[in-house]
Design a protein around this motif. Structure first.
Motif, mmCIF file in Angstrom:
data_model
loop_
_atom_site.group_PDB
_atom_site.id
_atom_site.type_symbol
_atom_site.label_atom_id
_atom_site.label_comp_id
_atom_site.label_asym_id
_atom_site.label_seq_id
_atom_site.Cartn_x
_atom_site.Cartn_y
_atom_site.Cartn_z
ATOM 1 N N SER A 280 0.828 -1.217 0.000
ATOM 2 C CA SER A 280 0.000 0.000 0.000
ATOM 3 C C SER A 280 0.856 1.258 0.000
ATOM 4 C CB SER A 280 -0.911 0.012 1.222
ATOM 5 O OG SER A 280 -1.768 -1.090 1.208
ATOM 6 N N PHE A 281 1.841 1.303 0.885
ATOM 7 C CA PHE A 281 2.701 2.476 0.928
ATOM 8 C C PHE A 281 3.533 2.610 -0.344
ATOM 9 C CE2 PHE A 281 2.258 2.362 5.694
ATOM 10 C CZ PHE A 281 1.608 3.580 5.774
ATOM 11 N N GLY A 282 3.934 1.484 -0.921
ATOM 12 C CA GLY A 282 4.678 1.538 -2.174
ATOM 13 C C GLY A 282 3.852 2.098 -3.313
ATOM 14 N N ILE A 283 2.573 1.706 -3.375
ATOM 15 C CA ILE A 283 1.695 2.231 -4.414
ATOM 16 C C ILE A 283 1.494 3.728 -4.233
ATOM 17 C CG2 ILE A 283 -0.687 2.203 -5.263
ATOM 18 C CD1 ILE A 283 -0.682 -0.821 -4.743
ATOM 19 N N ILE A 284 1.368 4.161 -3.006
ATOM 20 C CA ILE A 284 1.113 5.580 -2.743
ATOM 21 C C ILE A 284 2.349 6.433 -3.027
ATOM 22 C CG2 ILE A 284 0.606 7.254 -0.916
ATOM 23 C CD1 ILE A 284 -1.168 5.053 0.353
ATOM 24 N N PHE A 285 3.513 6.006 -2.574
ATOM 25 C CA PHE A 285 4.675 6.882 -2.577
ATOM 26 C C PHE A 285 5.619 6.722 -3.769
ATOM 27 C CE2 PHE A 285 3.725 6.762 2.071
ATOM 28 C CZ PHE A 285 3.317 8.083 2.151
ATOM 29 N N LEU A 286 5.585 5.612 -4.483
ATOM 30 C CA LEU A 286 6.474 5.449 -5.629
ATOM 31 C C LEU A 286 5.924 6.191 -6.836
ATOM 32 C CD1 LEU A 286 7.535 1.718 -5.280
ATOM 33 C CD2 LEU A 286 8.874 3.739 -4.780
ATOM 34 N N LYS A 287 6.795 6.721 -7.651
ATOM 35 C CA LYS A 287 6.383 7.550 -8.776
ATOM 36 C C LYS A 287 6.282 6.772 -10.087
ATOM 37 C CE LYS A 287 6.401 11.309 -6.360
ATOM 38 N NZ LYS A 287 5.154 11.754 -5.800
ATOM 39 N N LYS A 288 7.173 5.816 -10.317
ATOM 40 C CA LYS A 288 7.191 5.106 -11.595
ATOM 41 C C LYS A 288 6.035 4.108 -11.658
ATOM 42 C CE LYS A 288 12.149 5.399 -12.250
ATOM 43 N NZ LYS A 288 13.376 4.646 -12.433
ATOM 44 N N PRO A 289 5.329 4.073 -12.782
ATOM 45 C CA PRO A 289 4.177 3.173 -12.895
ATOM 46 C C PRO A 289 4.533 1.691 -12.774
ATOM 47 C CG PRO A 289 4.108 4.838 -14.610
ATOM 48 C CD PRO A 289 5.423 4.976 -13.925
ATOM 49 N N ASP B 281 6.938 0.407 -11.020
ATOM 50 C CA ASP B 281 7.189 0.141 -9.607
ATOM 51 C C ASP B 281 5.868 -0.039 -8.862
ATOM 52 O OD1 ASP B 281 9.891 0.325 -10.038
ATOM 53 O OD2 ASP B 281 10.053 2.389 -9.328
ATOM 54 N N LYS B 282 4.856 0.704 -9.289
ATOM 55 C CA LYS B 282 3.533 0.551 -8.681
ATOM 56 C C LYS B 282 2.951 -0.828 -8.981
ATOM 57 C CE LYS B 282 2.282 5.415 -8.656
ATOM 58 N NZ LYS B 282 1.679 5.773 -7.393
ATOM 59 N N VAL B 283 3.238 -1.357 -10.169
ATOM 60 C CA VAL B 283 2.760 -2.702 -10.510
ATOM 61 C C VAL B 283 3.398 -3.738 -9.590
ATOM 62 C CG1 VAL B 283 2.747 -4.471 -12.308
ATOM 63 C CG2 VAL B 283 2.233 -2.124 -12.896
ATOM 64 N N ILE B 284 4.674 -3.589 -9.325
ATOM 65 C CA ILE B 284 5.365 -4.511 -8.420
ATOM 66 C C ILE B 284 4.774 -4.420 -7.021
ATOM 67 C CG2 ILE B 284 7.578 -5.024 -7.314
ATOM 68 C CD1 ILE B 284 8.891 -4.035 -9.950
ATOM 69 N N MET B 285 4.534 -3.211 -6.554
ATOM 70 C CA MET B 285 3.929 -3.034 -5.227
ATOM 71 C C MET B 285 2.501 -3.568 -5.182
ATOM 72 S SD MET B 285 5.978 -1.891 -3.059
ATOM 73 C CE MET B 285 7.626 -2.210 -3.604
ATOM 74 N N PHE B 286 1.777 -3.441 -6.294
ATOM 75 C CA PHE B 286 0.431 -4.002 -6.365
ATOM 76 C C PHE B 286 0.474 -5.518 -6.239
ATOM 77 C CE2 PHE B 286 -3.083 -5.701 -8.931
ATOM 78 C CZ PHE B 286 -4.146 -5.224 -8.182
ATOM 79 N N SER B 287 1.474 -6.147 -6.837
ATOM 80 C CA SER B 287 1.611 -7.604 -6.726
ATOM 81 C C SER B 287 1.945 -8.022 -5.295
ATOM 82 C CB SER B 287 2.702 -8.102 -7.672
ATOM 83 O OG SER B 287 2.346 -7.838 -9.000
ATOM 84 N N ILE B 288 2.758 -7.229 -4.608
ATOM 85 C CA ILE B 288 3.068 -7.515 -3.204
ATOM 86 C C ILE B 288 1.819 -7.369 -2.342
ATOM 87 C CG2 ILE B 288 4.369 -6.677 -1.203
ATOM 88 C CD1 ILE B 288 6.660 -6.028 -3.140
ATOM 89 N N LEU B 289 1.047 -6.326 -2.593
ATOM 90 C CA LEU B 289 -0.213 -6.124 -1.876
ATOM 91 C C LEU B 289 -1.173 -7.277 -2.143
ATOM 92 C CD1 LEU B 289 -2.084 -3.655 -0.488
ATOM 93 C CD2 LEU B 289 -3.080 -3.833 -2.741
ATOM 94 N N ASP B 290 -1.236 -7.732 -3.376
ATOM 95 C CA ASP B 290 -2.116 -8.838 -3.748
ATOM 96 C C ASP B 290 -1.696 -10.135 -3.058
ATOM 97 O OD1 ASP B 290 -4.259 -9.989 -5.185
ATOM 98 O OD2 ASP B 290 -2.841 -10.762 -6.671
ATOM 99 N N ALA B 291 -0.398 -10.360 -2.938
ATOM 100 C CA ALA B 291 0.079 -11.564 -2.251
ATOM 101 C C ALA B 291 -0.328 -11.563 -0.780
ATOM 102 C CB ALA B 291 1.591 -11.678 -2.380
ATOM 103 N N GLY B 292 -0.198 -10.425 -0.130
ATOM 104 C CA GLY B 292 -0.624 -10.319 1.259
ATOM 105 C C GLY B 292 -2.118 -10.493 1.410
ATOM 106 N N PHE B 293 -2.889 -9.954 0.467
ATOM 107 C CA PHE B 293 -4.346 -10.064 0.508
ATOM 108 C C PHE B 293 -4.793 -11.517 0.368
ATOM 109 C CE2 PHE B 293 -8.471 -9.801 -1.758
ATOM 110 C CZ PHE B 293 -9.212 -9.273 -0.719
ATOM 111 N N VAL B 294 -4.189 -12.236 -0.572
ATOM 112 C CA VAL B 294 -4.542 -13.653 -0.756
ATOM 113 C C VAL B 294 -4.167 -14.447 0.492
ATOM 114 C CG1 VAL B 294 -4.026 -15.735 -2.099
ATOM 115 C CG2 VAL B 294 -4.430 -13.572 -3.264
ATOM 116 N N LEU B 295 -3.047 -14.127 1.099
ATOM 117 C CA LEU B 295 -2.632 -14.822 2.314
ATOM 118 C C LEU B 295 -3.607 -14.575 3.464
ATOM 119 C CD1 LEU B 295 -0.482 -16.661 3.455
ATOM 120 C CD2 LEU B 295 0.881 -14.656 3.990
ATOM 121 N N VAL B 296 -4.116 -13.361 3.574
ATOM 122 C CA VAL B 296 -5.113 -13.070 4.614
ATOM 123 C C VAL B 296 -6.395 -13.855 4.353
ATOM 124 C CG1 VAL B 296 -6.640 -11.255 5.500
ATOM 125 C CG2 VAL B 296 -4.206 -10.837 5.285
ATOM 126 N N ILE B 297 -6.802 -13.946 3.101
ATOM 127 C CA ILE B 297 -7.999 -14.713 2.765
ATOM 128 C C ILE B 297 -7.815 -16.181 3.143
ATOM 129 C CG2 ILE B 297 -9.470 -15.501 0.866
ATOM 130 C CD1 ILE B 297 -8.881 -12.852 -0.526
#
Length: 87
Positions: free
Chosen positions: A16-25, A27-43
């Motif tokens: 989440s913080f990576g998506i908010i604070f990183l500027k390059k698109p 890099d945001k995709v990579i952070m989105f994948s990290i967020l998605d991995a954590g979300f699936v793990l919580v599920i």
């Protein structure tokens, strides 16, 4: 089990913080994948395995759509710069 939940929450916060604070698109995709991995793990930790299976299948598709949108926006911006229009 508690250790795994801490990892899942950490992945979601880092993503989440990576998506908010990183500027390059991309890099945001990579952070989105990290967020998605954590979300699936919580599920999975909440034992909603059918929802986790859908999230695991939909995650790469949403990432692909996100990348296609980034490429299209870049093409539109490049065309505007080539034609001399202001952004």
């Amino acid at each position: 089990m508690e250790f795994v939940s801490i990892i899942a929450i950490a992945l979601m916060i880092i993503g989440s913080f990576g998506i908010i604070f990183l500027k390059k698109p991309l890099d945001k995709v990579i952070m989105f994948s990290i967020l998605d991995a954590g979300f699936v793990l919580v599920i999975v930790l909440f034992k909603y395995l059918d929802v986790a299976m859908f999230a695991a299948l939909a995650g790469p598709l949403s990432t692909l759509v996100f990348i296609l949108a980034i490429v299209k926006i870049k093409e539109i911006r490049q065309k505007k710069l080539d034609s001399g229009d202001a952004l």
